[in-house]
Write a protein that holds these residues in place. Structure first.
Motif, PDB file in Angstrom:
ATOM      1  N   LYS A   1       0.257 -17.927   6.923  1.00  0.00           N
ATOM      2  CA  LYS A   1       1.406 -18.458   7.653  1.00  0.00           C
ATOM      3  C   LYS A   1       1.960 -19.594   6.804  1.00  0.00           C
ATOM      4  O   LYS A   1       1.228 -20.506   6.430  1.00  0.00           O
ATOM      5  CB  LYS A   1       0.981 -18.978   9.020  1.00  0.00           C
ATOM      6  CG  LYS A   1       2.093 -19.633   9.812  1.00  0.00           C
ATOM      7  CD  LYS A   1       1.544 -20.124  11.159  1.00  0.00           C
ATOM      8  CE  LYS A   1       2.482 -21.081  11.804  1.00  0.00           C
ATOM      9  NZ  LYS A   1       2.233 -22.474  11.512  1.00  0.00           N
ATOM     10  N   ILE A   2       3.235 -19.508   6.484  1.00  0.00           N
ATOM     11  CA  ILE A   2       3.882 -20.523   5.654  1.00  0.00           C
ATOM     12  C   ILE A   2       5.028 -21.130   6.455  1.00  0.00           C
ATOM     13  O   ILE A   2       5.930 -20.420   6.918  1.00  0.00           O
ATOM     14  CB  ILE A   2       4.425 -19.907   4.343  1.00  0.00           C
ATOM     15  CG1 ILE A   2       3.289 -19.281   3.535  1.00  0.00           C
ATOM     16  CG2 ILE A   2       5.165 -20.959   3.526  1.00  0.00           C
ATOM     17  CD1 ILE A   2       3.750 -18.431   2.383  1.00  0.00           C
ATOM     18  N   ASP A   3       4.978 -22.435   6.655  1.00  0.00           N
ATOM     19  CA  ASP A   3       6.063 -23.145   7.325  1.00  0.00           C
ATOM     20  C   ASP A   3       7.011 -23.681   6.254  1.00  0.00           C
ATOM     21  O   ASP A   3       6.578 -24.133   5.193  1.00  0.00           O
ATOM     22  CB  ASP A   3       5.520 -24.309   8.156  1.00  0.00           C
ATOM     23  CG  ASP A   3       4.667 -23.839   9.322  1.00  0.00           C
ATOM     24  OD1 ASP A   3       4.919 -22.733   9.840  1.00  0.00           O
ATOM     25  OD2 ASP A   3       3.741 -24.568   9.713  1.00  0.00           O
ATOM     26  N   PHE A   4       8.302 -23.627   6.541  1.00  0.00           N
ATOM     27  CA  PHE A   4       9.284 -24.126   5.583  1.00  0.00           C
ATOM     28  C   PHE A   4      10.555 -24.499   6.323  1.00  0.00           C
ATOM     29  O   PHE A   4      10.732 -24.184   7.500  1.00  0.00           O
ATOM     30  CB  PHE A   4       9.575 -23.090   4.488  1.00  0.00           C
ATOM     31  CG  PHE A   4      10.223 -21.824   5.006  1.00  0.00           C
ATOM     32  CD1 PHE A   4      11.599 -21.672   4.953  1.00  0.00           C
ATOM     33  CD2 PHE A   4       9.453 -20.803   5.539  1.00  0.00           C
ATOM     34  CE1 PHE A   4      12.197 -20.517   5.431  1.00  0.00           C
ATOM     35  CE2 PHE A   4      10.046 -19.645   6.024  1.00  0.00           C
ATOM     36  CZ  PHE A   4      11.417 -19.497   5.962  1.00  0.00           C
ATOM     37  N   GLY A   5      11.429 -25.190   5.627  1.00  0.00           N
ATOM     38  CA  GLY A   5      12.733 -25.552   6.161  1.00  0.00           C
ATOM     39  C   GLY A   5      13.805 -25.231   5.141  1.00  0.00           C
ATOM     40  O   GLY A   5      13.547 -25.185   3.943  1.00  0.00           O
ATOM     41  N   MET A   6      15.003 -24.994   5.627  1.00  0.00           N
ATOM     42  CA  MET A   6      16.137 -24.675   4.765  1.00  0.00           C
ATOM     43  C   MET A   6      16.960 -25.956   4.598  1.00  0.00           C
ATOM     44  O   MET A   6      17.520 -26.478   5.559  1.00  0.00           O
ATOM     45  CB  MET A   6      16.997 -23.590   5.404  1.00  0.00           C
ATOM     46  CG  MET A   6      16.235 -22.323   5.768  1.00  0.00           C
ATOM     47  SD  MET A   6      15.697 -21.397   4.343  1.00  0.00           S
ATOM     48  CE  MET A   6      17.251 -20.764   3.768  1.00  0.00           C
ATOM     49  N   ARG A   7      16.990 -26.486   3.380  1.00  0.00           N
ATOM     50  CA  ARG A   7      17.779 -27.683   3.117  1.00  0.00           C
ATOM     51  C   ARG A   7      18.142 -27.741   1.646  1.00  0.00           C
ATOM     52  O   ARG A   7      17.499 -27.116   0.812  1.00  0.00           O
ATOM     53  CB  ARG A   7      17.027 -28.949   3.531  1.00  0.00           C
ATOM     54  CG  ARG A   7      15.724 -29.169   2.765  1.00  0.00           C
ATOM     55  CD  ARG A   7      15.860 -30.306   1.779  1.00  0.00           C
ATOM     56  NE  ARG A   7      14.613 -30.584   1.113  1.00  0.00           N
ATOM     57  CZ  ARG A   7      14.368 -30.283  -0.162  1.00  0.00           C
ATOM     58  NH1 ARG A   7      15.263 -29.673  -0.889  1.00  0.00           N
ATOM     59  NH2 ARG A   7      13.208 -30.579  -0.720  1.00  0.00           N
ATOM     60  N   LYS A   8      19.204 -28.492   1.360  1.00  0.00           N
ATOM     61  CA  LYS A   8      19.582 -28.745  -0.027  1.00  0.00           C
ATOM     62  C   LYS A   8      19.735 -30.244  -0.197  1.00  0.00           C
ATOM     63  O   LYS A   8      20.663 -30.854   0.323  1.00  0.00           O
ATOM     64  CB  LYS A   8      20.883 -28.034  -0.399  1.00  0.00           C
ATOM     65  CG  LYS A   8      21.226 -28.253  -1.859  1.00  0.00           C
ATOM     66  CD  LYS A   8      22.389 -27.444  -2.323  1.00  0.00           C
ATOM     67  CE  LYS A   8      22.585 -27.709  -3.812  1.00  0.00           C
ATOM     68  NZ  LYS A   8      23.689 -26.950  -4.354  1.00  0.00           N
TER      69      LYS A   8
END
Length: 196
Positions: free
Chosen positions: A43-50
């Motif tokens: 399980k990999i948690d991530f967020g979308m941001r630049k």
């Protein structure tokens, strides 16, 4: 040992929810790989941001940002080591927020995973440094160590949206530091542009 690399582009739709200090949106990706020897699940948690620099202005998701931060020097006198549980780091970031802060610089060290997890949930921007306060560029073992250590840091924590900046370390010295630091920055810009 046999190794197979598998690269998959996973579409996030037309409007993924971006991560920032006001909306720390996180995603969880569940992966199962099966073969004749069994299954491996992650399980990999991530967020979308630049997180980027536009001229002299830092931006998050295309909007200007002003970093209001503090310094963390791994000073934990009661235990002699930093906390390794997420709830302790959530408390630290809550206290920082109560003073209007949104950023923490880890001075010459990389915190444990719990700090990244708490920062992801809290919408806190992190600057992670390799453990160095050294002379660089003189072809000594520290030069190679910093490349290896920065790769270990990114391999372990690179998917955390809170991990926004990664300087080499602190106050470099040496006759060839400009060339070495320029090469270090170029290396990371080419390899992984997710952070400054």
């Amino acid at each position: 040992k046999d190794t197979t690399n598998l690269e998959i582009d996973y579409p996030m739709g037309d409007h993924p929810l971006p991560w920032d200090e006001f909306h720390p949106n996180l995603y969880s990706l569940h992966i199962t790989i099966s073969n004749m020897n069994g299954e491996d699940t992650r399980k990999i948690d991530f967020g979308m941001r630049k997180f980027a620099a536009q001229g002299q202005q830092l931006t998050i998701n295309g909007r200007p940002i002003f970093l209001r931060g503090t310094l963390e020097c791994a000073i934990f006198p009661k235990t002699g080591y930093p906390p390794t549980d997420t709830s302790s780091w959530m408390r630290i970031f809550r206290i920082c927020r109560s003073y209007g802060l949104n950023h923490m610089r880890f001075h010459s060290w990389c915190p444990p995973e719990a700090a990244f997890e708490a920062a992801d949930r809290s919408g806190f921007y992190l600057s992670i440094e390799c453990s160095a306060w050294a002379t660089v560029g003189d072809h000594k073992p520290i030069d190679q160590f910093l490349y290896e250590e920065s790769n270990r840091i990114v391999n372990n924590f690179g998917n955390h949206p809170s991990f926004c900046m990664m300087p080499y370390g602190n106050e470099p010295g040496g006759d060839h530091l400009k060339e070495w630091l320029t090469a270090f920055v170029k290396y990371w810009k080419a390899k992984d542009g997710r952070r400054l």
